[in-house]
Design a protein around this motif. Structure first.
Motif, short mmCIF file in Angstrom:
data_model
loop_
_atom_site.label_atom_id
_atom_site.label_comp_id
_atom_site.label_asym_id
_atom_site.label_seq_id
_atom_site.Cartn_x
_atom_site.Cartn_y
_atom_site.Cartn_z
N ASP A 166 8.30 -30.65 -13.97
CA ASP A 166 8.53 -29.97 -15.24
C ASP A 166 8.94 -28.51 -15.08
O ASP A 166 9.70 -27.98 -15.88
CB ASP A 166 7.28 -30.04 -16.12
CG ASP A 166 7.03 -31.43 -16.66
OD1 ASP A 166 7.92 -32.30 -16.49
OD2 ASP A 166 5.96 -31.66 -17.27
N GLU A 167 8.44 -27.85 -14.05
CA GLU A 167 8.73 -26.42 -13.90
C GLU A 167 10.21 -26.16 -13.60
O GLU A 167 10.68 -25.02 -13.70
CB GLU A 167 7.86 -25.81 -12.81
CG GLU A 167 8.21 -26.29 -11.40
CD GLU A 167 7.13 -25.95 -10.39
OE1 GLU A 167 7.37 -25.03 -9.59
OE2 GLU A 167 6.08 -26.60 -10.42
N SER A 172 12.04 -24.04 -18.68
CA SER A 172 10.99 -23.51 -17.79
C SER A 172 11.59 -22.64 -16.69
O SER A 172 11.06 -21.58 -16.36
CB SER A 172 10.18 -24.66 -17.18
OG SER A 172 9.43 -25.32 -18.17
N ARG A 176 10.95 -18.71 -16.05
CA ARG A 176 10.52 -18.19 -14.75
C ARG A 176 11.46 -17.07 -14.28
O ARG A 176 11.02 -16.05 -13.73
CB ARG A 176 10.49 -19.33 -13.72
CG ARG A 176 9.99 -18.93 -12.35
CD ARG A 176 9.63 -20.15 -11.48
NE ARG A 176 10.76 -21.04 -11.24
CZ ARG A 176 10.94 -22.22 -11.86
NH1 ARG A 176 10.05 -22.64 -12.75
NH2 ARG A 176 11.98 -22.99 -11.58
N ARG A 196 5.15 -27.74 -23.90
CA ARG A 196 5.25 -27.67 -22.44
C ARG A 196 5.69 -26.28 -21.98
O ARG A 196 5.13 -25.71 -21.04
CB ARG A 196 6.25 -28.72 -21.94
CG ARG A 196 6.38 -28.75 -20.41
CD ARG A 196 7.31 -29.86 -19.98
NE ARG A 196 8.69 -29.60 -20.37
CZ ARG A 196 9.63 -30.54 -20.43
NH1 ARG A 196 9.32 -31.80 -20.16
NH2 ARG A 196 10.87 -30.23 -20.78
N ASN A 199 2.93 -23.63 -22.72
CA ASN A 199 1.86 -23.70 -21.73
C ASN A 199 2.27 -23.03 -20.42
O ASN A 199 1.45 -22.41 -19.73
CB ASN A 199 1.49 -25.16 -21.46
CG ASN A 199 0.86 -25.84 -22.65
OD1 ASN A 199 0.37 -25.16 -23.57
ND2 ASN A 199 0.86 -27.15 -22.68
N TYR A 200 3.56 -23.14 -20.09
CA TYR A 200 4.05 -22.59 -18.83
C TYR A 200 4.02 -21.06 -18.83
O TYR A 200 3.90 -20.43 -17.78
CB TYR A 200 5.47 -23.11 -18.56
CG TYR A 200 6.00 -22.80 -17.18
CD1 TYR A 200 5.23 -23.06 -16.03
CD2 TYR A 200 7.26 -22.26 -17.01
CE1 TYR A 200 5.73 -22.78 -14.77
CE2 TYR A 200 7.78 -21.99 -15.75
CZ TYR A 200 7.00 -22.24 -14.63
OH TYR A 200 7.49 -21.97 -13.38
N GLU A 203 1.42 -19.02 -16.87
CA GLU A 203 1.48 -18.87 -15.42
C GLU A 203 1.88 -17.45 -15.00
O GLU A 203 1.79 -17.11 -13.82
CB GLU A 203 2.51 -19.86 -14.84
CG GLU A 203 2.19 -21.33 -15.09
CD GLU A 203 1.02 -21.81 -14.26
OE1 GLU A 203 0.91 -21.38 -13.10
OE2 GLU A 203 0.20 -22.59 -14.78
#
Length: 602
Positions: A166-167, A172, A176, A196, A199-200, A203
Motif C-alpha cells: 500500500d505504501e 501514498s 511520502r 488508508r 492513516n499513512y 508515519e
C-alpha cells in the motif's frame, strides 16, 4: 501565516506547477499538484539548468522513484524561492524595485503594509533606518503548498506484475515525497476521504507538534460541506493530527474536477460553517489532546491552540465578493484560481491556450465528461487536446497510448486496471457496443461517451512544458481546466494588476455585466439538474432531483436575502433576484417535463 487575504489554488497538474517560484518571493501562497511525478522531474531539470544547480536524473524505474522525484522537486523549489526572496529582501527601500512591489501588493489591512507606509512617510535618520531593518526582518516568502487528490490512489505493480504494498500506491508515494521534503508548508487533501492515506500520514513526524508546539507540515482539507469537514477532522484528530484549515469550494463554480452537491449553494454552506465553527474546535481538540496524553508525553499548556482557518474558493471575481466572504461569512481568506491563468507571471500556460482563454465566453467554457475518473470536468472548447483526440478518432486509433497511467481504474475488460481514455479500453468498448443488440441511436450515444474521454494526466501538464520551452507545441497536446468565471476576463494581466483587482485598488478588470458569483452558481446548478433530467428515468434519479430542487429553493431564498444588502465594491447584487426568478421558472419547467414523461411511460 501569509499577510495576504488570498491564495492561488492548484490548477491542473501543470498550470501551477511552478507558481511558488513565480509568486512565493512576493509573499503569496500557491499550490502545486504532485499527481504527475514525471512532469515534476522535467520541471526540476529545467530549473536546475536555469539556476545552475546540480541535477541527477531520477529514472522512471528507480526504486521509490515517485516519492524521490517529488521530494527532489520540492526541495529545489524551496531553494529557488528562498534565493529569489533573499534577493528581494536585500534590495533597498525607496526605489521602484521588487521590494517595493512586495509591500505595495499587500492589502491595506496588513500590519506589514501599515509599517511600510509609516516607513515611507518617515524622514531620513536613525528611526527610519531602524524601521527599515525591522520591515526587512518581518518579510516572509509565500508558502509552497501541495495538493493530493486523496482518492486518485492507484495501486502499483512490479515489472513481474506482482502487486506492491500500500505504501507504494500513487497517493501514498506522493505523500511520502512531500513528507520527506525540506519545505514547511501545507498539504491540501482534496477529492474525498481516503482512510488508508489518512492513516499513512501518522508515519511522518512533520505533521505533529514538536517540543515547542510547532507543526512543520500542516493539513488543509478541501471540503464541500460542514458534515464532511467535521467527520474528517475528528478522524484525523483521533490520530493526533490537527487540521490547520478547511478550504470550502463551490461544487460547480470552480475549475478542474467538479463535485456537485445535492443542490446546496455556497452561501448556505458558508452560513452553516459560520454558525457551527466552534464545533470544529470543541469536538476535535479534546481528541487531539487525548492522543498526545496517550502517545506523545502530553499536550503542553504552553502550546498555542488556534481555531482552524476557514477559506473559500470557486467563482470569486471581484473585490466586493471577496469582501463579503471575509466580512459577512467570517472567512479568513479567499482562493482565486482561474483568473490567474491569464497572468503569465503566476502560471505556466502556453501562448495558444492563453489566447484561447482570453477569447472564451460562456458558451466555450463548459462542464464536460472528458475525465477518465467519471467526474464532471470543467473545460474549454477547441483545446489542443480536443483536436488531437479528434484526429486519432478519424484515423481509427481513438484514445491515448496512456504514457503515464495515473488515472487507470477500469477493470471491465482486464485483470489490471486500465484508463478509459486509453486506446486499449476504447477499442474494446467500441467493439462491445458494436456487437450489442441495442438500437443504433443508443449505440451512437454510448460511442460518443466513450470517445469523449481525454488523456488528462498527460495533456494537463503539456502547457507548462510548452511554456517553458521544454517541448514543442506540435509534440504536446494541451488540456486546461478553467472555471466558468473565466468567461468574464478577456485580457492578459500582470501580477500587480490582478492583486490590485482582488483588493479593489483599481477599477475592476472583470467584464461589465458579470453576474454575481452566487447568481452564477444558481444557473450552473439548474444546468446540472437539466442534464440529470435527460438521463434514463429511474426512481433513484427522480428522488435525487427532488432533493436537489428542495435544497436549491432554500438556497435561492437565502440569496434573495443577501441581495437586499448594500453591495460592496463592484458587487453585482442586482443580478441575484433576476437570476433567481429566471432559474426558478426554468427549474420548475425541467422537473414538470420529467414528471410528465415518467407518467406517460408508467
Amino acid at each position: 501565516m501569509s499577510e495576504h487575504l488570498f491564495h492561488i489554488p492548484v490548477m491542473g497538474t501543470g498550470h501551477s506547477i511552478d507558481s511558488p517560484i513565480r509568486v512565493g518571493p512576493y509573499g503569496i501562497d500557491s499550490v502545486i499538484s504532485i499527481v504527475d511525478d514525471l512532469l515534476v522531474e522535467k520541471i526540476r531539470k529545467y530549473y536546475c539548468d536555469k539556476f545552475d544547480y546540480d541535477y541527477t536524473n531520477i529514472s522512471r524505474n528507480a526504486e521509490d522513484g515517485r516519492a524521490r522525484r517529488i521530494t527532489a522537486y520540492l526541495d529545489t523549489v524551496q531553494e529557488i524561492v528562498q534565493e529569489k526572496f533573499s534577493d528581494i529582501r536585500n534590495q533597498p527601500f525607496f526605489e521602484k524595485n521588487d521590494k517595493s512591489k512586495y509591500f505595495e501588493m499587500l492589502p491595506d489591512s496588513s500590519t506589514l503594509k501599515e509599517k511600510y507606509n509609516k516607513l515611507t512617510n518617515t524622514e531620513k535618520g536613525s528611526l527610519r533606518d531602524r524601521l527599515a531593518v525591522e520591515l526587512s526582518r518581518l518579510m516572509k516568502p509565500g508558502s509552497i503548498d501541495v495538493n493530493i487528490m486523496a482518492k486518485v490512489d492507484k495501486l502499483n505493480y512490479t515489472k513481474d506484475d506482482i502487486p506492491m504494498s500500500d505504501e507504494f500506491s500513487d497517493a501514498s508515494a506522493a505523500l511520502r515525497g512531500y513528507a520527506r521534503s525540506k519545505v514547511s508548508s501545507s498539504l491540501i487533501l482534496s477529492a474525498g476521504f481516503n482512510p488508508r492515506l489518512y492513516n499513512y500520514i501518522t508515519e511522518f513526524k512533520d505533521f505533529y507538534r514538536d517540543k515547542a508546539g510547532a507543526i512543520k507540515k500542516r493539513i488543509i482539507l478541501k471540503v464541500s460541506d460542514f458534515r464532511s469537514a467535521l467527520i474528517q477532522g475528528k478522524y484525523l484528530a483521533k490520530k493526533g493530527l490537527e487540521v490547520f484549515e478547511y478550504r470550502i469550494e463551490s461544487g460547480l463554480n470552480c475549475g478542474g474536477h467538479a463535485f456537485p452537491s445535492d443542490g446546496h449553494l455556497l452561501p448556505s454552506l458558508l452560513r452553516e460553517f459560520r454558525e457551527k465553527k466552534d464545533q470544529l474546535v470543541k469536538a476535535v481538540q479534546p481528541l487531539v489532546e487525548d492522543y498526545y496524553e496517550k502517545h506523545a508525553g502530553g499536550f503542553s499548556e504552553d502550546w498555542e491552540i488556534t481555531e482552524p482557518r476557514l477559506t473559500v474558493q470557486g467563482g470569486i471575481g471581484v473585490s466586493g465578493e471577496a469582501e463579503r466572504l471575509l466580512k459577512d461569512f467570517g472567512m479568513d481568506a479567499t482562493g482565486w484560481g482561474s483568473p490567474f491563468l491569464l497572468v503569465p507571471e503566476a502560471t505556466t500556460v502556453d501562448k495558444p491556450t492563453r489566447r484561447l482563454l482570453k477569447n472564451a465566453g460562456e458558451k466555450q467554457l463548459y462542464l464536460s465528461g472528458v475525465s477518465p475518473l467519471g467526474v464532471p470536468f470543467n473545460n474549454v472548447r477547441n483545446t489542443g487536446s480536443e483536436q488531437w483526440h479528434q484526429e486519432r478518432i478519424e484515423k481509427g486509433k481513438p484514445g491515448s497510448p496512456c504514457p503515464k497511467g495515473f488515472l487507470k481504474s477500469n477493470t471491465e475488460f482486464t485483470e489490471q486496471p486500465i484508463c478509459t481514455a486509453s486506446t486499449q479500453y476504447q477499442l474494446l468498448k467500441l467493439d462491445q457496443i458494436a456487437r450489442s443488440e441495442m438500437a443504433e441511436e443508443e449505440k451512437e450515444q454510448k460511442r460518443e461517451k466513450v470517445l469523449n474521454k481525454a488523456c488528462l494526466c498527460d495533456h494537463l501538464g503539456n502547457g507548462a512544458l510548452i511554456n517553458l520551452g521544454i517541448l514543442a507545441e506540435h509534440r504536446a497536446p494541451q488540456s486546461i481546466c478553467p472555471g466558468p468565471n473565466l468567461a468574464y476576463y478577456d485580457g492578459e494581466y500582470t501580477l500587480r494588476q490582478m492583486v490590485d483587482h482582488i483588493y479593489g485598488c483599481i477599477d475592476s478588470i472583470a467584464t461589465e455585466g458579470r453576474p454575481h458569483m452566487f447568481a452564477k452558481e444558481i444557473t450552473l446548478y439548474v444546468d446540472y439538474v437539466e442534464e440529470l433530467a435527460e438521463q434514463p428515468d429511474d426512481p433513484v434519479n427522480i428522488k435525487k432531483l427532488k432533493k436537489i430542487q428542495t435544497n436549491l429553493e432554500e438556497g435561492m431564498e437565502y440569496c434573495l436575502e443577501i441581495a437586499q444588502d448594500t453591495p460592496y465594491q463592484d458587487e453585482n447584487l442586482a443580478s441575484i433576484p433576476e437570476t433567481v426568478s429566471r432559474q426558478r421558472e426554468r427549474l420548475t419547467t425541467i422537473l414538470d417535463r420529467l414528471e410528465g414523461r415518467v407518467a406517460v411511460e408508467a
